[in-house]
Design an enzyme around this catalytic site. Structure first.
Site, PDB file in Angstrom:
ATOM      1  N   ASP A 174     -25.267  -6.217  36.896  1.00 45.84           N
ATOM      2  CA  ASP A 174     -25.652  -5.108  37.784  1.00 45.84           C
ATOM      3  C   ASP A 174     -24.602  -4.739  38.811  1.00 45.84           C
ATOM      4  OD1 ASP A 174     -28.807  -6.545  37.451  1.00 45.84           O
ATOM      5  OD2 ASP A 174     -28.320  -4.507  36.836  1.00 45.84           O
ATOM      6  N   HIS A 177     -26.788 -15.566  39.086  1.00 43.94           N
ATOM      7  CA  HIS A 177     -27.599 -15.457  37.862  1.00 43.94           C
ATOM      8  C   HIS A 177     -28.274 -16.792  37.592  1.00 43.94           C
ATOM      9  CE1 HIS A 177     -28.781 -14.479  33.757  1.00 43.94           C
ATOM     10  NE2 HIS A 177     -28.556 -13.233  34.091  1.00 43.94           N
ATOM     11  N   HIS A 229     -33.994  -8.343  39.810  1.00 47.41           N
ATOM     12  CA  HIS A 229     -33.812  -8.210  38.350  1.00 47.41           C
ATOM     13  C   HIS A 229     -33.108  -6.880  38.072  1.00 47.41           C
ATOM     14  CE1 HIS A 229     -34.435  -8.877  34.181  1.00 47.41           C
ATOM     15  NE2 HIS A 229     -35.730  -8.704  34.078  1.00 47.41           N
TER      16      HIS A 229
HETATM   17  C1  SDX Z   1     -30.528  -9.483  36.067  1.00 44.66           C
HETATM   18  O1  SDX Z   1     -32.427 -13.370  33.760  1.00 44.66           O
HETATM   19  C2  SDX Z   1     -31.654 -12.482  33.291  1.00 44.66           C
HETATM   20  O2  SDX Z   1     -31.069 -12.612  32.211  1.00 44.66           O
HETATM   21  C3  SDX Z   1     -31.537 -11.205  34.105  1.00 44.66           C
HETATM   22  C4  SDX Z   1     -30.533 -10.176  33.652  1.00 44.66           C
HETATM   23  C5  SDX Z   1     -30.917  -9.565  32.336  1.00 44.66           C
HETATM   24  O3  SDX Z   1     -30.020  -9.052  31.662  1.00 44.66           O
HETATM   25  O4  SDX Z   1     -32.140  -9.504  32.041  1.00 44.66           O
HETATM   26  O5  SDX Z   1     -29.243 -10.760  33.546  1.00 44.66           O
HETATM   27  C6  SDX Z   1     -30.467  -9.024  34.655  1.00 44.66           C
HETATM   28  O6  SDX Z   1     -31.588  -9.546  36.636  1.00 44.66           O
HETATM   29  C7  SDX Z   1     -29.249  -9.909  36.736  1.00 44.66           C
HETATM   30  C8  SDX Z   1     -29.490 -10.417  38.174  1.00 44.66           C
HETATM   31  C9  SDX Z   1     -29.559  -9.217  39.090  1.00 44.66           C
HETATM   32  N1  SDX Z   1     -29.968  -9.642  40.476  1.00 44.66           N
HETATM   33  C10 SDX Z   1     -29.121  -9.628  41.479  1.00 44.66           C
HETATM   34  O7  SDX Z   1     -27.926  -9.328  41.396  1.00 44.66           O
HETATM   35  C11 SDX Z   1     -29.763  -9.968  42.814  1.00 44.66           C
HETATM   36  C12 SDX Z   1     -28.884 -10.966  43.568  1.00 44.66           C
HETATM   37  N2  SDX Z   1     -28.929 -12.242  42.869  1.00 44.66           N
HETATM   38  C13 SDX Z   1     -29.912 -13.185  43.204  1.00 44.66           C
HETATM   39  O8  SDX Z   1     -30.958 -12.851  43.998  1.00 44.66           O
HETATM   40  C14 SDX Z   1     -29.984 -14.427  42.359  1.00 44.66           C
HETATM   41  O9  SDX Z   1     -28.714 -14.828  42.097  1.00 44.66           O
HETATM   42  C15 SDX Z   1     -30.779 -14.317  41.081  1.00 44.66           C
HETATM   43  C16 SDX Z   1     -32.141 -13.782  41.336  1.00 44.66           C
HETATM   44  C17 SDX Z   1     -30.073 -13.473  40.102  1.00 44.66           C
HETATM   45  C18 SDX Z   1     -30.894 -15.728  40.519  1.00 44.66           C
HETATM   46  O10 SDX Z   1     -31.663 -16.439  41.395  1.00 44.66           O
HETATM   47  P1  SDX Z   1     -31.949 -18.002  41.192  1.00 44.66           P
HETATM   48  O11 SDX Z   1     -31.430 -18.512  39.905  1.00 44.66           O
HETATM   49  O12 SDX Z   1     -33.380 -18.220  41.505  1.00 44.66           O
HETATM   50  O13 SDX Z   1     -31.038 -18.622  42.258  1.00 44.66           O
HETATM   51  P2  SDX Z   1     -31.502 -18.893  43.753  1.00 44.66           P
HETATM   52  O14 SDX Z   1     -32.115 -17.629  44.302  1.00 44.66           O
HETATM   53  O15 SDX Z   1     -32.304 -20.129  43.771  1.00 44.66           O
HETATM   54  O16 SDX Z   1     -30.100 -19.100  44.479  1.00 44.66           O
HETATM   55  C19 SDX Z   1     -29.453 -20.358  44.420  1.00 44.66           C
HETATM   56  C20 SDX Z   1     -28.617 -20.380  45.695  1.00 44.66           C
HETATM   57  C21 SDX Z   1     -29.427 -20.106  46.946  1.00 44.66           C
HETATM   58  O17 SDX Z   1     -28.691 -20.667  48.003  1.00 44.66           O
HETATM   59  P3  SDX Z   1     -29.300 -22.014  48.733  1.00 44.66           P
HETATM   60  O18 SDX Z   1     -30.769 -21.747  49.001  1.00 44.66           O
HETATM   61  O19 SDX Z   1     -29.085 -23.109  47.713  1.00 44.66           O
HETATM   62  O20 SDX Z   1     -28.474 -22.201  49.974  1.00 44.66           O
HETATM   63  O21 SDX Z   1     -27.650 -19.327  45.641  1.00 44.66           O
HETATM   64  C22 SDX Z   1     -27.914 -18.401  46.679  1.00 44.66           C
HETATM   65  C23 SDX Z   1     -29.335 -18.629  47.149  1.00 44.66           C
HETATM   66  O22 SDX Z   1     -29.473 -18.261  48.508  1.00 44.66           O
HETATM   67  N3  SDX Z   1     -27.773 -17.091  46.082  1.00 44.66           N
HETATM   68  C24 SDX Z   1     -27.194 -16.062  46.685  1.00 44.66           C
HETATM   69  C25 SDX Z   1     -27.234 -15.022  45.749  1.00 44.66           C
HETATM   70  N4  SDX Z   1     -27.831 -15.456  44.640  1.00 44.66           N
HETATM   71  C26 SDX Z   1     -28.168 -16.733  44.854  1.00 44.66           C
HETATM   72  N5  SDX Z   1     -26.679 -15.929  47.915  1.00 44.66           N
HETATM   73  C27 SDX Z   1     -26.151 -14.722  48.199  1.00 44.66           C
HETATM   74  N6  SDX Z   1     -26.145 -13.683  47.350  1.00 44.66           N
HETATM   75  C28 SDX Z   1     -26.679 -13.786  46.119  1.00 44.66           C
HETATM   76  N7  SDX Z   1     -26.661 -12.766  45.296  1.00 44.66           N
END
Ligand code: SDX
Length: 465
Positions: free
Chosen positions: A399, A343, A304
């Site tokens: 971010d 996201h 997050h």
């Molecule tokens: C914020 O919710 C909000 O509005 C948050 C926010 C706000 O203003 O409040 O926007 C702020 O938190 C932004 C997000 C910051 N986090 C990151 O940058 C961390 C990296 N991103 C992730 O961990 C992920 O994308 C999330 C947590 C942001 C979202 O996760 P989800 O929706 O639960 O998606 P997921 O983890 O289920 O991923 C779906 C797929 C998976 O692959 P498979 O299992 O299908 O093979 O996408 C992949 C994940 O492995 N994936 C990534 C990835 N993010 C998702 N793979 C590599 N790198 C990534 N960053």
């Protein structure tokens, strides 16, 4: 009873909480879609052969409570929906922020984020989020005055700060000191009194920069610099952070404006993890300081708001553009995450990320370019082309570029999540107050699907295997 609202329909306050019998009917709910059944789901439970008509609201929403009428035996609890991590569950109705994730749209109270970032100031946008309308000149002047004169913190808080190790993470300090504020303002427990709520909201908006600056100064082993009322909100923050000794410190107007834009972009984002934490804690009628410290704890996580810190650590670890292919291979093998990408809602470019990217160039014109920018730009270029990322809708989020600016401004990475929390406290407070005023909301208490042992007898200690 449904009445006209932002999406054409909204619940009148005090509306039926969902009797569970699917019996909420209005003219538009009975609009004939050719089936003669109106806006309903026809559900047949094949276990019993019974059929149910479940109302559809707001175009594509059903009330989970309307599932409870679906039973096998009359004394059954009734049907529940199971939705780990709330992937497909609306927890509230809200008018604060609207996101269209497929089109990369973000609006605060209907105003596009691009316009607010370009034309507004952070306190003006804070007023909009908190009050629902852009302030008049008088309203803004009064709000700015109120915030300006609440920036001091009780001197005893500095003793709390002094108790932390010099290398304590700034977010740990902030979470603790915001929670401590609840002990200085016990009247904050009167959460049903709008005037008392507003007094706490002013205090929090005003004191977050002071607490953050003091946490930074503690980390650097520098004396605290107290608020000065002559500066703007972000100018005062920069002054408390970076003034050294008796030498005057005049905030650089480009950096002051850049911080304004960053604060506006981070102010709210509808029902994200930390806003949900704020609402859940607030639903038990905790005071806003305690609820806010919980929201900050949720934001702290690297998935997050802690992602901006994780991005900088990732870019630093990559160290050189030539190392990117190996790093990306490790991501595609599932060994790493490309921090700052992806996201839950945006399946397009996060509109905030592109504004931050543009702002970075303005900041670097003053501070000098952050050498890690080239690595970030190359990572983005590859991610926007490669099937692994494209197929998962992984675009830069808020971010990805923000940390490059913070580092160029001289902040240590431990301060990055704090720089997210300062503006987001406005969004958390807007969401908190909307929850308190929503007559449909009660204390948050989800159900569960129990998978544990059935009843079993106690085993004396000496007889355990
Ligand atoms: C914020 O919710 C909000 O509005 C948050 C926010 C706000 O203003 O409040 O926007 C702020 O938190 C932004 C997000 C910051 N986090 C990151 O940058 C961390 C990296 N991103 C992730 O961990 C992920 O994308 C999330 C947590 C942001 C979202 O996760 P989800 O929706 O639960 O998606 P997921 O983890 O289920 O991923 C779906 C797929 C998976 O692959 P498979 O299992 O299908 O093979 O996408 C992949 C994940 O492995 N994936 C990534 C990835 N993010 C998702 N793979 C590599 N790198 C990534 N960053």
């Amino acid at each position: 009873m449904l009445t006209g609202g932002p999406n054409g329909t909204t619940w009148e306050r005090g509306a039926d909480r969902g009797s569970g019998d699917g019996s909420i009917h209005t003219e538009e709910d009975m609009a004939d879609s050719g089936t003669g059944k109106g806006n309903t789901l026809s559900v047949r439970d094949n276990r019993t052969g019974r059929e149910y008509e479940i109302e559809i609201h707001d175009g594509d929403v059903i009330r989970a409570m309307d599932l409870r009428q679906i039973k096998v035996e009359d004394d059954d609890f009734g049907m529940m929906s199971y939705d780990p991590s709330y992937m497909n569950t609306a927890s509230t109705r809200s008018r604060v922020t609207e996101i269209d994730g497929s089109r990369g749209i973000l609006r605060y109270r209907g105003y596009p984020i691009e316009e607010l970032a370009q034309k507004g100031t952070f306190l003006e946008v804070a007023y909009l989020l908190l009050k629902g309308e852009l302030p008049t000149r008088k309203e803004l002047d009064d709000f700015v005055h109120q915030v300006t004169y609440h920036t001091y913190i009780h001197q005893n808080i500095t003793k709390l700060l002094d108790g932390f190790r010099y290398d304590a993470h700034a977010m740990g300090i902030m979470i603790s000191s915001v929670a401590a504020l609840s002990t200085f303002y016990p009247e904050a427990k009167q959460i049903d009194d709008p005037k008392v709520r507003w007094e706490q909201i002013l205090r929090i908006v005003a004191k977050m920069p002071t607490l953050a600056a003091f946490a930074y100064r503690h980390h650097r082993g520098l004396p605290y610099v107290y608020p000065v009322n002559d500066f703007s909100y972000t100018g005062n923050f920069l002054h408390m952070l970076f003034k050294i000794g008796v030498r005057d410190y005049e905030p650089n107007s480009v950096l002051e404006r850049a911080l304004n834009i960053l604060f506006i972009l981070h102010a709210d984002h509808e029902q994200n993890c930390s806003a949900t934490a704020m609402r859940v804690i607030g639903s038990s009628q905790s005071d806003p300081y305690s609820a806010l410290s919980g929201a900050m704890a949720a934001l702290y996580g690297p998935l997050h708001g802690g992602a901006n810190e994780a991005v900088l650590r990732m870019l630093t670890e990559i160290g050189d553009v030539k190392n990117i292919p190996d790093f990306m291979d490790s991501v595609k093998r599932g060994e790493r995450r490309l921090m700052g990408f992806g996201h839950r809602v945006y399946k397009a470019y996060d509109p905030r990320a592109s504004i931050i990217k543009d702002t970075a160039h303005e900041v670097f014109s003053v501070t000098g370019k952050n050498p890690l920018l080239d690595i970030a730009l190359e990572l983005e270029k590859i991610a926007l082309q490669e099937e692994y990322f494209v197929s998962r809708n992984l675009y830069p989020n808020v971010d990805f570029y923000s940390g490059l600016i913070y580092q160029a401004l001289g902040f240590p990475v431990e301060m990055f999540p704090v720089l997210f929390a300062i503006p987001r406290s406005v969004g958390w407070l807007a969401q908190w107050e909307e929850m308190l005023e929503d007559k449909e909301q009660r204390i948050a208490r989800p159900r569960q699907v129990y998978e544990g042992y059935g009843e079993r007898g106690y085993v004396p200690l000496d007889e355990r295997g």
